[in-house]
Write a protein that holds these residues in place. Structure first.
Motif, PDB file in Angstrom:
ATOM      1  N   MET A  91      -4.801   4.073 -11.794  1.00 10.41           N
ATOM      2  CA  MET A  91      -3.933   3.680 -10.977  1.00 10.41           C
ATOM      3  C   MET A  91      -4.360   3.049  -9.718  1.00 10.41           C
ATOM      4  SD  MET A  91      -0.959   6.041  -8.756  1.00 10.41           S
ATOM      5  CE  MET A  91      -0.519   6.924 -10.459  1.00 10.41           C
ATOM      6  N   PRO A  92      -3.735   1.872  -9.533  1.00  9.30           N
ATOM      7  CA  PRO A  92      -4.278   0.980  -8.265  1.00  9.30           C
ATOM      8  C   PRO A  92      -4.171   2.016  -7.297  1.00  9.30           C
ATOM      9  CG  PRO A  92      -3.083  -0.295  -9.579  1.00  9.30           C
ATOM     10  CD  PRO A  92      -2.888   0.988 -10.144  1.00  9.30           C
ATOM     11  N   ASN A  93      -5.064   1.547  -5.946  1.00  8.08           N
ATOM     12  CA  ASN A  93      -5.144   2.307  -4.831  1.00  8.08           C
ATOM     13  C   ASN A  93      -3.863   1.464  -4.154  1.00  8.08           C
ATOM     14  OD1 ASN A  93      -5.133   3.052  -2.122  1.00  8.08           O
ATOM     15  ND2 ASN A  93      -7.342   2.732  -2.224  1.00  8.08           N
ATOM     16  N   SER A  94      -2.848   2.525  -3.745  1.00 10.48           N
ATOM     17  CA  SER A  94      -1.536   1.892  -3.068  1.00 10.48           C
ATOM     18  C   SER A  94      -2.076   1.181  -1.829  1.00 10.48           C
ATOM     19  CB  SER A  94      -0.639   2.982  -2.900  1.00 10.48           C
ATOM     20  OG  SER A  94      -0.898   3.908  -2.036  1.00 10.48           O
ATOM     21  N   ASP A  95      -2.943   1.417  -1.342  1.00 12.55           N
ATOM     22  CA  ASP A  95      -3.543   0.965  -0.070  1.00 12.55           C
ATOM     23  C   ASP A  95      -3.771  -0.405   0.170  1.00 12.55           C
ATOM     24  OD1 ASP A  95      -3.762   1.132   3.117  1.00 12.55           O
ATOM     25  OD2 ASP A  95      -6.056   1.049   2.769  1.00 12.55           O
ATOM     26  N   LEU A  96      -3.900  -0.982  -1.320  1.00 11.65           N
ATOM     27  CA  LEU A  96      -4.503  -2.254  -1.626  1.00 11.65           C
ATOM     28  C   LEU A  96      -3.529  -3.023  -2.097  1.00 11.65           C
ATOM     29  CD1 LEU A  96      -8.000  -1.396  -2.929  1.00 11.65           C
ATOM     30  CD2 LEU A  96      -7.525  -2.038  -0.757  1.00 11.65           C
ATOM     31  N   GLN A  97      -2.526  -2.565  -2.699  1.00 11.35           N
ATOM     32  CA  GLN A  97      -1.358  -3.130  -3.294  1.00 11.35           C
ATOM     33  C   GLN A  97      -0.481  -3.905  -2.045  1.00 11.35           C
ATOM     34  OE1 GLN A  97       0.669   0.123  -5.488  1.00 11.35           O
ATOM     35  NE2 GLN A  97      -0.212  -0.796  -7.193  1.00 11.35           N
ATOM     36  N   LEU A  98      -0.265  -4.920  -2.397  1.00 15.69           N
ATOM     37  CA  LEU A  98       0.718  -5.826  -1.373  1.00 15.69           C
ATOM     38  C   LEU A  98       2.058  -6.051  -2.246  1.00 15.69           C
ATOM     39  CD1 LEU A  98      -1.499  -8.928  -0.131  1.00 15.69           C
ATOM     40  CD2 LEU A  98      -1.030  -6.540   0.747  1.00 15.69           C
ATOM     41  N   LEU A  99       3.090  -5.886  -1.339  1.00 13.34           N
ATOM     42  CA  LEU A  99       4.573  -6.016  -1.823  1.00 13.34           C
ATOM     43  C   LEU A  99       4.995  -7.393  -1.098  1.00 13.34           C
ATOM     44  CD1 LEU A  99       5.800  -2.664  -1.258  1.00 13.34           C
ATOM     45  CD2 LEU A  99       5.325  -3.518  -3.390  1.00 13.34           C
ATOM     46  N   ARG A 100       5.564  -8.151  -1.966  1.00  7.03           N
ATOM     47  CA  ARG A 100       6.272  -9.289  -1.340  1.00  7.03           C
ATOM     48  C   ARG A 100       7.546  -9.017  -0.584  1.00  7.03           C
ATOM     49  NH1 ARG A 100       4.516 -14.191  -3.131  1.00  7.03           N
ATOM     50  NH2 ARG A 100       5.673 -15.037  -1.207  1.00  7.03           N
ATOM     51  N   PRO A 101       7.906  -9.941   0.366  1.00 13.38           N
ATOM     52  CA  PRO A 101       9.414  -9.433   1.074  1.00 13.38           C
ATOM     53  C   PRO A 101      10.458  -9.184   0.209  1.00 13.38           C
ATOM     54  CG  PRO A 101       8.051 -11.351   2.110  1.00 13.38           C
ATOM     55  CD  PRO A 101       7.490 -11.238   0.686  1.00 13.38           C
ATOM     56  N   LYS A 102      10.656  -9.629  -0.711  1.00 14.91           N
ATOM     57  CA  LYS A 102      11.767  -9.246  -1.656  1.00 14.91           C
ATOM     58  C   LYS A 102      11.447  -7.961  -2.415  1.00 14.91           C
ATOM     59  CE  LYS A 102      13.560 -14.121  -2.924  1.00 14.91           C
ATOM     60  NZ  LYS A 102      13.961 -14.880  -4.013  1.00 14.91           N
ATOM     61  N   GLU A 103      10.503  -7.669  -2.542  1.00 13.95           N
ATOM     62  CA  GLU A 103      10.392  -6.289  -3.144  1.00 13.95           C
ATOM     63  C   GLU A 103      10.514  -5.281  -1.968  1.00 13.95           C
ATOM     64  OE1 GLU A 103       6.680  -6.767  -6.250  1.00 13.95           O
ATOM     65  OE2 GLU A 103       6.222  -7.227  -4.370  1.00 13.95           O
ATOM     66  N   VAL A 104      10.069  -5.490  -0.627  1.00 11.07           N
ATOM     67  CA  VAL A 104      10.209  -4.566   0.478  1.00 11.07           C
ATOM     68  C   VAL A 104      11.772  -4.720   0.775  1.00 11.07           C
ATOM     69  CG1 VAL A 104       9.876  -4.484   2.867  1.00 11.07           C
ATOM     70  CG2 VAL A 104       8.038  -5.062   1.417  1.00 11.07           C
ATOM     71  N   CYS A 105      12.442  -5.602   0.610  1.00  8.63           N
ATOM     72  CA  CYS A 105      13.778  -5.314   0.793  1.00  8.63           C
ATOM     73  C   CYS A 105      14.553  -4.581  -0.018  1.00  8.63           C
ATOM     74  CB  CYS A 105      14.445  -6.970   0.931  1.00  8.63           C
ATOM     75  SG  CYS A 105      14.145  -8.125   1.956  1.00  8.63           S
ATOM     76  N   GLN A 106      14.113  -4.601  -1.434  1.00  9.25           N
ATOM     77  CA  GLN A 106      14.635  -3.867  -2.494  1.00  9.25           C
ATOM     78  C   GLN A 106      14.364  -2.223  -2.165  1.00  9.25           C
ATOM     79  OE1 GLN A 106      16.757  -4.182  -5.139  1.00  9.25           O
ATOM     80  NE2 GLN A 106      16.832  -6.300  -3.933  1.00  9.25           N
ATOM     81  N   LEU A 107      13.281  -1.761  -1.696  1.00  7.97           N
ATOM     82  CA  LEU A 107      13.045  -0.646  -1.148  1.00  7.97           C
ATOM     83  C   LEU A 107      13.479  -0.021  -0.093  1.00  7.97           C
ATOM     84  CD1 LEU A 107       8.974  -0.611  -1.745  1.00  7.97           C
ATOM     85  CD2 LEU A 107      10.519   0.322  -2.936  1.00  7.97           C
ATOM     86  N   LEU A 108      14.033  -0.824   0.486  1.00  6.49           N
ATOM     87  CA  LEU A 108      14.844  -0.636   1.967  1.00  6.49           C
ATOM     88  C   LEU A 108      16.251  -0.728   1.646  1.00  6.49           C
ATOM     89  CD1 LEU A 108      12.946  -2.699   4.623  1.00  6.49           C
ATOM     90  CD2 LEU A 108      12.841  -0.269   4.028  1.00  6.49           C
ATOM     91  N   GLY A 109      16.749  -0.636   0.444  1.00  8.83           N
ATOM     92  CA  GLY A 109      18.196  -0.128  -0.033  1.00  8.83           C
ATOM     93  C   GLY A 109      18.894  -1.534  -0.295  1.00  8.83           C
ATOM     94  N   GLY A 110      17.980  -2.721  -0.533  1.00 11.39           N
ATOM     95  CA  GLY A 110      18.660  -3.847  -0.971  1.00 11.39           C
ATOM     96  C   GLY A 110      19.280  -4.836   0.220  1.00 11.39           C
ATOM     97  N   ILE A 111      18.204  -4.584   1.279  1.00  7.58           N
ATOM     98  CA  ILE A 111      18.965  -5.424   2.444  1.00  7.58           C
ATOM     99  C   ILE A 111      18.354  -6.905   2.278  1.00  7.58           C
ATOM    100  CG2 ILE A 111      18.469  -3.490   4.004  1.00  7.58           C
ATOM    101  CD1 ILE A 111      15.786  -4.863   4.914  1.00  7.58           C
ATOM    102  N   HIS A 112      19.058  -7.817   2.955  1.00  6.21           N
ATOM    103  CA  HIS A 112      18.624  -9.310   2.810  1.00  6.21           C
ATOM    104  C   HIS A 112      17.655  -9.517   3.328  1.00  6.21           C
ATOM    105  CE1 HIS A 112      19.292 -13.474   3.145  1.00  6.21           C
ATOM    106  NE2 HIS A 112      20.048 -13.484   2.155  1.00  6.21           N
ATOM    107  N   ILE A 113      16.739 -10.432   2.791  1.00  6.39           N
ATOM    108  CA  ILE A 113      15.584 -10.911   3.485  1.00  6.39           C
ATOM    109  C   ILE A 113      15.522 -11.536   5.007  1.00  6.39           C
ATOM    110  CG2 ILE A 113      15.433 -13.369   2.912  1.00  6.39           C
ATOM    111  CD1 ILE A 113      12.509 -12.697   2.027  1.00  6.39           C
ATOM    112  N   SER A 114      16.764 -11.938   5.290  1.00  2.00           N
ATOM    113  CA  SER A 114      16.800 -12.248   6.797  1.00  2.00           C
ATOM    114  C   SER A 114      17.084 -10.944   7.887  1.00  2.00           C
ATOM    115  CB  SER A 114      18.142 -13.231   6.975  1.00  2.00           C
ATOM    116  OG  SER A 114      19.299 -12.425   6.744  1.00  2.00           O
TER     117      SER A 114
END
Length: 76
Positions: A1-24
């Motif tokens: 399993m990859p080290n989560s400290d080294l994994q990068l999330l793109r803004p759209k992925e972060v938005c999904q993790l935050l409940g589907g908020i809009h990128i703005s």
């Protein structure tokens, strides 16, 4: 399993993790200091966020945005 400290999330992925908020909304929260995770420039027009830092934010280990905090600010 990859080290989560080294994994990068793109803004759209972060938005999904935050409940589907809009990128703005994500960028507004960053400007207002409500989303304290630092973005990492990964290209001329591309940014990412460390998965480990996003997870800390979601788990409440960093300052977090809630509707209660919005109402407290409005009441002040």
């Amino acid at each position: 399993m990859p080290n989560s400290d080294l994994q990068l999330l793109r803004p759209k992925e972060v938005c999904q993790l935050l409940g589907g908020i809009h990128i703005s909304t994500l960028y507004r929260w960053m400007d207002e200091g409500k989303f304290p995770v630092q973005k990492i420039q990964i290209g001329p027009r591309a940014v990412g966020f460390k998965r480990s830092e996003v997870e800390k934010y979601i788990n409440g280990e960093m300052g977090e945005h809630t509707e209660e905090s919005d109402s407290e600010v409005a009441a002040a």
